[in-house]
Design a protein around this motif. Sequence first.
Motif, short mmCIF file in Angstrom:
data_model
loop_
_atom_site.label_atom_id
_atom_site.label_comp_id
_atom_site.label_asym_id
_atom_site.label_seq_id
_atom_site.Cartn_x
_atom_site.Cartn_y
_atom_site.Cartn_z
N THR A 137 -9.43 15.50 2.23
CA THR A 137 -9.58 16.25 2.95
C THR A 137 -10.39 16.24 4.42
O THR A 137 -10.93 14.85 4.62
CB THR A 137 -11.12 17.53 2.85
OG1 THR A 137 -10.65 18.02 1.30
CG2 THR A 137 -11.27 18.98 3.88
N THR A 138 -9.76 16.37 5.34
CA THR A 138 -9.73 16.38 6.80
C THR A 138 -10.49 17.22 8.14
O THR A 138 -11.34 16.01 8.58
CB THR A 138 -8.37 15.62 7.16
OG1 THR A 138 -7.22 17.32 7.35
CG2 THR A 138 -7.64 14.56 6.85
N MET A 139 -10.28 18.51 7.39
CA MET A 139 -11.70 19.73 7.84
C MET A 139 -11.47 20.68 7.45
O MET A 139 -11.08 20.67 5.93
CB MET A 139 -10.32 20.08 9.92
CG MET A 139 -9.79 19.15 10.90
SD MET A 139 -9.00 20.19 11.92
CE MET A 139 -7.18 20.77 11.09
N ILE A 140 -12.70 20.93 8.11
CA ILE A 140 -13.45 22.22 6.68
C ILE A 140 -14.55 23.14 7.96
O ILE A 140 -14.74 23.39 8.87
CB ILE A 140 -15.02 21.55 5.93
CG1 ILE A 140 -15.27 22.82 4.52
CG2 ILE A 140 -15.36 20.85 6.57
CD1 ILE A 140 -15.87 22.39 3.47
N LYS A 141 -14.56 23.87 7.71
CA LYS A 141 -14.81 25.86 8.57
C LYS A 141 -15.55 26.86 8.02
O LYS A 141 -14.72 26.67 6.61
CB LYS A 141 -13.95 25.88 9.93
CG LYS A 141 -12.94 26.94 8.69
CD LYS A 141 -11.82 26.72 10.37
CE LYS A 141 -10.18 27.44 10.07
NZ LYS A 141 -9.48 28.72 10.93
N GLY A 142 -15.84 26.88 8.11
CA GLY A 142 -16.98 28.08 7.32
C GLY A 142 -17.78 29.41 7.54
O GLY A 142 -18.75 28.67 8.35
N GLY A 143 -18.13 30.39 7.36
CA GLY A 143 -19.37 30.67 7.99
C GLY A 143 -19.15 32.27 9.65
O GLY A 143 -18.42 31.74 10.01
N HIS A 144 -19.41 33.19 9.29
CA HIS A 144 -19.75 33.95 10.52
C HIS A 144 -20.96 33.98 11.31
O HIS A 144 -21.32 34.12 12.81
CB HIS A 144 -18.90 35.24 10.65
CG HIS A 144 -19.47 35.66 10.14
ND1 HIS A 144 -19.64 35.24 8.18
CD2 HIS A 144 -20.04 36.79 9.65
CE1 HIS A 144 -19.95 36.99 7.96
NE2 HIS A 144 -20.10 37.79 8.86
N ALA A 145 -21.67 33.36 10.88
CA ALA A 145 -23.43 34.64 11.06
C ALA A 145 -24.77 32.81 10.43
O ALA A 145 -24.48 33.06 9.32
CB ALA A 145 -23.73 35.71 10.88
N ALA A 146 -25.79 32.39 11.29
CA ALA A 146 -26.72 32.51 10.13
C ALA A 146 -27.45 32.69 9.58
O ALA A 146 -27.84 32.24 8.46
CB ALA A 146 -27.67 31.50 11.59
N ASN A 147 -27.31 34.05 9.95
CA ASN A 147 -28.39 35.02 8.75
C ASN A 147 -27.49 35.72 7.57
O ASN A 147 -27.70 36.88 6.98
CB ASN A 147 -29.43 35.46 10.01
CG ASN A 147 -28.21 36.55 10.30
OD1 ASN A 147 -27.02 36.30 11.11
ND2 ASN A 147 -29.37 37.46 11.38
N ALA A 148 -25.98 35.45 7.78
CA ALA A 148 -24.55 36.07 7.09
C ALA A 148 -24.02 35.40 5.10
O ALA A 148 -23.87 34.31 6.10
CB ALA A 148 -24.07 36.76 7.45
N LEU A 149 -23.88 35.89 3.96
CA LEU A 149 -23.26 35.05 3.95
C LEU A 149 -22.10 34.81 4.49
O LEU A 149 -21.08 35.95 4.98
CB LEU A 149 -23.18 36.09 2.58
CG LEU A 149 -24.59 36.03 1.71
CD1 LEU A 149 -24.28 36.82 0.45
CD2 LEU A 149 -25.22 34.73 1.09
N PRO A 150 -21.59 33.82 3.82
CA PRO A 150 -20.19 33.91 4.44
C PRO A 150 -18.86 34.35 3.64
O PRO A 150 -19.35 35.26 2.68
CB PRO A 150 -19.65 32.02 3.97
CG PRO A 150 -20.36 32.20 2.71
CD PRO A 150 -21.83 32.47 3.01
N GLN A 151 -17.91 35.11 4.92
CA GLN A 151 -16.73 35.91 3.73
C GLN A 151 -15.70 34.17 3.87
O GLN A 151 -14.35 35.07 3.25
CB GLN A 151 -16.86 37.48 5.02
CG GLN A 151 -17.45 38.13 5.21
CD GLN A 151 -17.02 38.75 7.23
OE1 GLN A 151 -16.60 38.76 7.48
NE2 GLN A 151 -18.17 39.86 7.17
#
Length: 482
Positions: free
Chosen positions: A314-328
């Motif tokens: 694994t070389t990169m990772i991203k996720g989530g859209h807001a600190a107070n929301a479950l990631p979509q």
Amino acid sequence: MSFLKSTAAAAAILMALPAVSHAQSADAALELLSRAITYRTVKTGEFGPNQTPQYANFLKDQLVAAGFPASAIQIDPIGDTAAFTATWQGSDPSLKPIAIIGHMDVVEADPADWERDPFTPIIENGYIFGRGSVDNKAGLSIVMATIIKLKQAGWQPKRTIILAFSGDEETGMVTTRHLAQKHKNVELVLNADGGGGSLDTQHNPTVYSLQGSEKTYADYTLTVTDAGGHSSRPTAGNPIYRLTAGLQRLNDYAFPVSLDEITRGYFTAAAERAQPEIAAAMRALVANDQDQAAIATLVANGNYTGTIRTTCTTTMIKGGHAANALPQQAQATVNCRILPGVSTAAIRDQLQEIVADPTIKVERLETGTIAAPSSPLRADVVAAVTAAVHSRYPDIAIVPSMSAGATDSMHFRALGIPAYGVGSVFMRSEDSFSHGLNERLPLDNLAPGITHWENPFQVKRSSTGPHTSSPPSRGGGVATTP
């Protein structure tokens, strides 16, 4: 080395060359390289237009001046770059041609970052500085100087020689694919941008690598999606956790070990100079590539994992859209270096099995290279390379190698054409700045490089087998093809 030495063929029929001195040829190689550096053979961008077509025309002019007919040289414009072909017609049409390849383009260089202007050749302290001074204009200039020397000397090949220089090896390899299709009838390919020799810190030779295969580079995305929701109500479907669990399974997984002719040859030769414990493990692995004790010893060393198996990490990772929301969504990029002979589609399927979660979608990105098989260690090629290298360093080990990078060779191998990295440059690791700042070539590579490249033109057919070769004299004589 015994497996290599045993391939040496019968004595050569040598042809004395007319008076084109070696020193003159080395001077010509330096002039060719100096002029080559001045061409900004980089994709059109913020620093200016791509000058690869102009460089290709410069190369054409040099060959025409040496006596080649202009009709034997073709420059094919492709986008803002070009592909270059020069054909030296052999006297025996029954023999398939040999192609010598390399690339005219270089990696971009920002003049503001360099100590010297990257596209101005500067000679200092036994080096020539400039972008492409090693990768790959050194190889092209040495090949060109050798061809010009042979032409001016009156040498005539029986087997047709094709120079096929690409114009975008460092980026899209569109010209490479064009050249591979155009010259798919060749007997084999010799690549000036592969292989080469290593020197220690005291400039003593240590090993020469004969590149016969390349791993496939491939990137994959692993994606998990979910409806999401308020962070105050956590759910079991959280994409970040699901993806993390799958990535942990990938981290714990070891791809199968598999050796082929190239890697077996590498370990056979490398064992001659390795530390006793490592040497024993290498020999055990050659005897049985499923020897778990040998595998464990080599993997623990850290230098051989990529040689014995496919690797994915694994070389990169991203996720989530807001600190107070479950990631979509959560997504990871996984980079794989795949053994020759294994398809990228097969690895995609294997990744899906390894992460063991059908909700993790595995897809291959458009980046990367194409899959290509290893080239066989042909006795004639090995003998010619051994003679070439030993003309400079008589006792050095010749080691078959598999590259983790990418060269033009893979597009020929993918068509079933054997291709070999047989570059003439010997370097210390501390002098290696290809793709980096202040790239430089030790000038003492030029004269021996011409001797090195005089050897490949000896490959011939034999009445007792499909191919044999006759090594030239240690003085650099050229073998004719009877």
